[in-house]
Write an enzyme that holds these catalytic residues in place. Structure first.
Site, PDB file in Angstrom:
ATOM      1  N   ASN A  51      91.404 -20.604  41.991  1.00  0.00           N
ATOM      2  CA  ASN A  51      89.972 -20.368  42.221  1.00  0.00           C
ATOM      3  C   ASN A  51      89.526 -21.620  42.899  1.00  0.00           C
ATOM      4  O   ASN A  51      89.440 -22.741  42.255  1.00  0.00           O
ATOM      5  CB  ASN A  51      89.176 -19.922  41.245  1.00  0.00           C
ATOM      6  CG  ASN A  51      87.683 -19.254  41.814  1.00  0.00           C
ATOM      7  OD1 ASN A  51      87.215 -19.541  42.812  1.00  0.00           O
ATOM      8  ND2 ASN A  51      87.185 -18.824  41.098  1.00  0.00           N
ATOM      9  N   HIS A 121      89.941  -8.343  41.709  1.00  0.00           N
ATOM     10  CA  HIS A 121      90.954  -9.564  41.261  1.00  0.00           C
ATOM     11  C   HIS A 121      90.424 -10.004  39.757  1.00  0.00           C
ATOM     12  O   HIS A 121      89.118  -9.779  39.308  1.00  0.00           O
ATOM     13  CB  HIS A 121      90.338 -10.857  42.222  1.00  0.00           C
ATOM     14  CG  HIS A 121      89.325 -11.175  42.104  1.00  0.00           C
ATOM     15  ND1 HIS A 121      88.451 -10.579  43.209  1.00  0.00           N
ATOM     16  CD2 HIS A 121      88.327 -12.056  41.709  1.00  0.00           C
ATOM     17  CE1 HIS A 121      87.302 -10.776  43.335  1.00  0.00           C
ATOM     18  NE2 HIS A 121      87.100 -11.968  42.370  1.00  0.00           N
ATOM     19  N   HIS A 123      89.840 -12.712  36.772  1.00  0.00           N
ATOM     20  CA  HIS A 123      89.547 -14.067  36.510  1.00  0.00           C
ATOM     21  C   HIS A 123      90.446 -14.716  35.267  1.00  0.00           C
ATOM     22  O   HIS A 123      90.203 -13.763  34.276  1.00  0.00           O
ATOM     23  CB  HIS A 123      88.217 -14.452  36.429  1.00  0.00           C
ATOM     24  CG  HIS A 123      87.453 -14.113  37.743  1.00  0.00           C
ATOM     25  ND1 HIS A 123      87.200 -15.356  38.482  1.00  0.00           N
ATOM     26  CD2 HIS A 123      86.935 -13.323  38.224  1.00  0.00           C
ATOM     27  CE1 HIS A 123      86.380 -14.849  39.496  1.00  0.00           C
ATOM     28  NE2 HIS A 123      86.153 -13.465  39.466  1.00  0.00           N
TER      29      HIS A 123
END
Ligand SMILES: [Zn+2]
Length: 161
Positions: A51, A121, A123
């Protein structure tokens, strides 16, 4: 999912000030097609990328390569690879960064905090005891791009090894 009050991540201001992800095509689709310096692994149907706006060092995103927003839209193969990659990420991050715990999960829908609601998505955020103190040692706003690319290199090496 992530407790934003506890984690101190000043470089997220760059993200917040930029107004979040702009509507210039889908970031994850672009990564899937063209790659990215922060890409860790591109599997058959899913990918892993660091990220760019992390809550903690080693904050990974695991996503299907196909543009789908809801887990019910995943094929069985995508679902299997998506979960398999998350487990692999836990192993890699444990080996490389030695965290004491993780936050692992998805924000589904803008109201739930998804920055990219059209492309789901997961995390994966490594956690250390007292990581509010740990973070400033890792670096501030200016060193973060380098730190990210170094972290990406280390994780790619661990993945390949
Ligand atoms: Zn997409």
């Amino acid at each position: 999912m992530v407790n934003k009050e506890v984690i101190f991540a000043p470089w997220r201001m760059a993200y917040i000030k930029s107004g979040g992800i702009k509507d210039e095509g889908c970031f994850l689709c672009r990564v899937s097609e063209s790659g990215d310096p922060l890409l860790i692994h591109r599997g058959e149907s899913c990918l892993v990328i660091l990220n760019r706006f992390p809550y903690n060092p080693g904050h990974l995103l695991v996503a299907p390569r196909r543009h789908v927003g809801d887990p019910s839209e995943l094929t069985a193969l995508e679902a299997e690879e998506l979960w398999g990659l998350q487990v692999r990420c836990l192993q890699i991050i444990r080996a490389v960064m030695n965290p004491q715990g993780f936050n692992l999960g998805m924000n589904l829908g803008a109201v739930a905090g998804a920055g990219l609601p059209g492309h789901l998505h997961a995390h994966l955020v490594p956690r250390w005891n007292g990581d509010a103190n740990f973070m400033p040692v890792v670096g501030g706003v200016k060193v973060i791009p380098e730190a990210l690319e170094e972290t990406a290199r280390a994780l790619r090496e661990a993945w390949g090894g």
